[in-house]
Design a protein around this motif. Structure first.
Motif, PDB file in Angstrom:
ATOM      1  N   LEU A   1       0.865  -1.175   0.000  1.00  0.00           N
ATOM      2  CA  LEU A   1       0.000   0.000   0.000  1.00  0.00           C
ATOM      3  C   LEU A   1       0.899   1.221   0.000  1.00  0.00           C
ATOM      4  N   VAL A   2       0.640   2.140  -0.909  1.00  0.00           N
ATOM      5  CA  VAL A   2       1.469   3.343  -1.008  1.00  0.00           C
ATOM      6  C   VAL A   2       0.585   4.572  -0.932  1.00  0.00           C
ATOM      7  N   GLU A   3       0.782   5.351   0.135  1.00  0.00           N
ATOM      8  CA  GLU A   3       0.029   6.584   0.308  1.00  0.00           C
ATOM      9  C   GLU A   3       0.732   7.740  -0.391  1.00  0.00           C
ATOM     10  N   SER A   4      -0.061   8.717  -0.796  1.00  0.00           N
ATOM     11  CA  SER A   4       0.484   9.945  -1.385  1.00  0.00           C
ATOM     12  C   SER A   4      -0.488  11.080  -1.140  1.00  0.00           C
ATOM     13  N   GLY A   5      -0.005  12.303  -1.340  1.00  0.00           N
ATOM     14  CA  GLY A   5      -0.867  13.469  -1.244  1.00  0.00           C
ATOM     15  C   GLY A   5      -0.706  14.288   0.014  1.00  0.00           C
ATOM     16  N   GLY A   6       0.118  13.825   0.941  1.00  0.00           N
ATOM     17  CA  GLY A   6       0.329  14.603   2.148  1.00  0.00           C
ATOM     18  C   GLY A   6       1.084  15.885   1.863  1.00  0.00           C
ATOM     19  N   GLY A   7       1.149  16.755   2.873  1.00  0.00           N
ATOM     20  CA  GLY A   7       1.867  18.006   2.707  1.00  0.00           C
ATOM     21  C   GLY A   7       1.509  18.995   3.784  1.00  0.00           C
ATOM     22  N   LEU A   8       1.841  20.241   3.522  1.00  0.00           N
ATOM     23  CA  LEU A   8       1.597  21.338   4.455  1.00  0.00           C
ATOM     24  C   LEU A   8       0.439  22.185   3.941  1.00  0.00           C
ATOM     25  N   VAL A   9      -0.505  22.478   4.824  1.00  0.00           N
ATOM     26  CA  VAL A   9      -1.658  23.276   4.441  1.00  0.00           C
ATOM     27  C   VAL A   9      -2.041  24.166   5.616  1.00  0.00           C
ATOM     28  N   GLN A  10      -2.626  25.302   5.317  1.00  0.00           N
ATOM     29  CA  GLN A  10      -3.081  26.204   6.377  1.00  0.00           C
ATOM     30  C   GLN A  10      -4.409  25.727   6.955  1.00  0.00           C
TER      31      GLN A  10
END
Length: 123
Positions: free
Chosen positions: A4-13
């Motif tokens: 399983l490979v997750e993606s799409g994370g990051g920094l957001v306000q």
């Protein structure tokens, strides 16, 4: 090998939106439930959302109900988590998992977990 490979994370306000994806490979998961957990620094891993094999039944933690939406595309062996109205307390590493039913997803009974993707919400 199942992966399983997750993606799409990051920094957001705070107040913003972010979408996560989890792609499964190695086998077909169309007959299994899938879901998301998260773990914040210094805290235990906690249930976020679950979806049954058909996508017709979903379950959410109270803390994200009304803000997050889980969905899946069985043709792509992928589960998604759309996160809206994000709060600083949503900051965590998000993990996807595969299990038999939404109930077992909620219990964290899974043979396969992803490696996690970091979501950081700034205030």
């Amino acid at each position: 090998q199942v992966q399983l490979v997750e993606s799409g994370g990051g920094l957001v306000q705070a107040g913003g939106s972010l979408g996560l994806s989890c792609a499964a490979s190695g086998r077909t998961f169309s007959s299994y439930a899938m879901g998301w957990f998260r773990q914040a620094p210094g805290k235990e891993r906690e249930f976020v959302a679950a979806i049954d094999w058909s996508g017709g039944t979903t379950d959410y933690a109270d803390s994200v109900k009304g803000r997050f939406i889980i969905s899946r595309n069985n043709a792509k062996n992928t589960v998604y988590l759309q996160m809206n109205s994000l709060k600083p307390e949503d900051t965590a590493v998000y993990y996807c998992l595969v299990s038999l039913t939404p109930r077992t997803v909620k219990l964290g009974n899974a043979a396969t977990w992803g490696q996690g993707t970091q979501v950081t919400v700034s205030s």
